[in-house]
Design a protein around this motif. Sequence first.
Motif, PDB file in Angstrom:
ATOM      1  N   GLY A  22       0.822  -1.214   0.000  1.00 46.26           N
ATOM      2  CA  GLY A  22       0.000   0.000   0.000  1.00 46.26           C
ATOM      3  C   GLY A  22       0.849   1.254   0.000  1.00 46.26           C
ATOM      4  N   LEU A  23       1.898   1.233   0.791  1.00 45.03           N
ATOM      5  CA  LEU A  23       2.807   2.374   0.853  1.00 45.03           C
ATOM      6  C   LEU A  23       3.502   2.599  -0.494  1.00 45.03           C
ATOM      7  CD1 LEU A  23       4.159   4.518   2.677  1.00 45.03           C
ATOM      8  CD2 LEU A  23       5.912   2.813   3.178  1.00 45.03           C
ATOM      9  N   PHE A  25       2.384   1.686  -3.405  1.00 39.49           N
ATOM     10  CA  PHE A  25       1.361   2.170  -4.327  1.00 39.49           C
ATOM     11  C   PHE A  25       1.202   3.676  -4.215  1.00 39.49           C
ATOM     12  CE2 PHE A  25      -3.070   3.533  -4.741  1.00 39.49           C
ATOM     13  CZ  PHE A  25      -3.266   3.295  -6.084  1.00 39.49           C
ATOM     14  N   TRP A  26       1.063   4.184  -2.989  1.00 33.24           N
ATOM     15  CA  TRP A  26       0.851   5.621  -2.807  1.00 33.24           C
ATOM     16  C   TRP A  26       2.075   6.433  -3.206  1.00 33.24           C
ATOM     17  CZ3 TRP A  26      -3.651   7.609  -2.853  1.00 33.24           C
ATOM     18  CH2 TRP A  26      -4.726   6.890  -2.394  1.00 33.24           C
ATOM     19  N   LEU A  29       2.085   6.536  -6.974  1.00 35.60           N
ATOM     20  CA  LEU A  29       1.019   7.413  -7.434  1.00 35.60           C
ATOM     21  C   LEU A  29       1.420   8.881  -7.304  1.00 35.60           C
ATOM     22  CD1 LEU A  29      -1.942   7.522  -8.447  1.00 35.60           C
ATOM     23  CD2 LEU A  29      -2.596   7.765  -6.058  1.00 35.60           C
ATOM     24  N   ILE A  30       2.005   9.243  -6.185  1.00 41.96           N
ATOM     25  CA  ILE A  30       2.433  10.631  -5.970  1.00 41.96           C
ATOM     26  C   ILE A  30       3.547  11.010  -6.943  1.00 41.96           C
ATOM     27  CG2 ILE A  30       3.570  12.173  -4.312  1.00 41.96           C
ATOM     28  CD1 ILE A  30       1.931  10.674  -2.109  1.00 41.96           C
TER      29      ILE A  30
END
Length: 78
Positions: A22-23, A25-26, A29-30
């Motif tokens: 999850g980390l 992924f974010w 994305l950023i």
Amino acid sequence: MQFGMMDGYGYGMMSGGYWILGLIFWILLIIGLVLLIKYLWERGGAKRGEESALEILKKKYARGEINKEEFEEKKKDL
């Protein structure tokens, strides 16, 4: 032990590396959004501040720096 029960290290199998995914992924994305904004910002630079060669040539002609023959010749080259 039942699935999802505390085993001293977290919540069973869910406490493993899933939060890392999850980390990641974010973070990706950023980074992607920042690169997209940078690309769009730089791409629009020519429209905002830079003059085209033809615009510069027209200004030189308007100021009298070049005559009509020079203007037409250089305009054909562009």
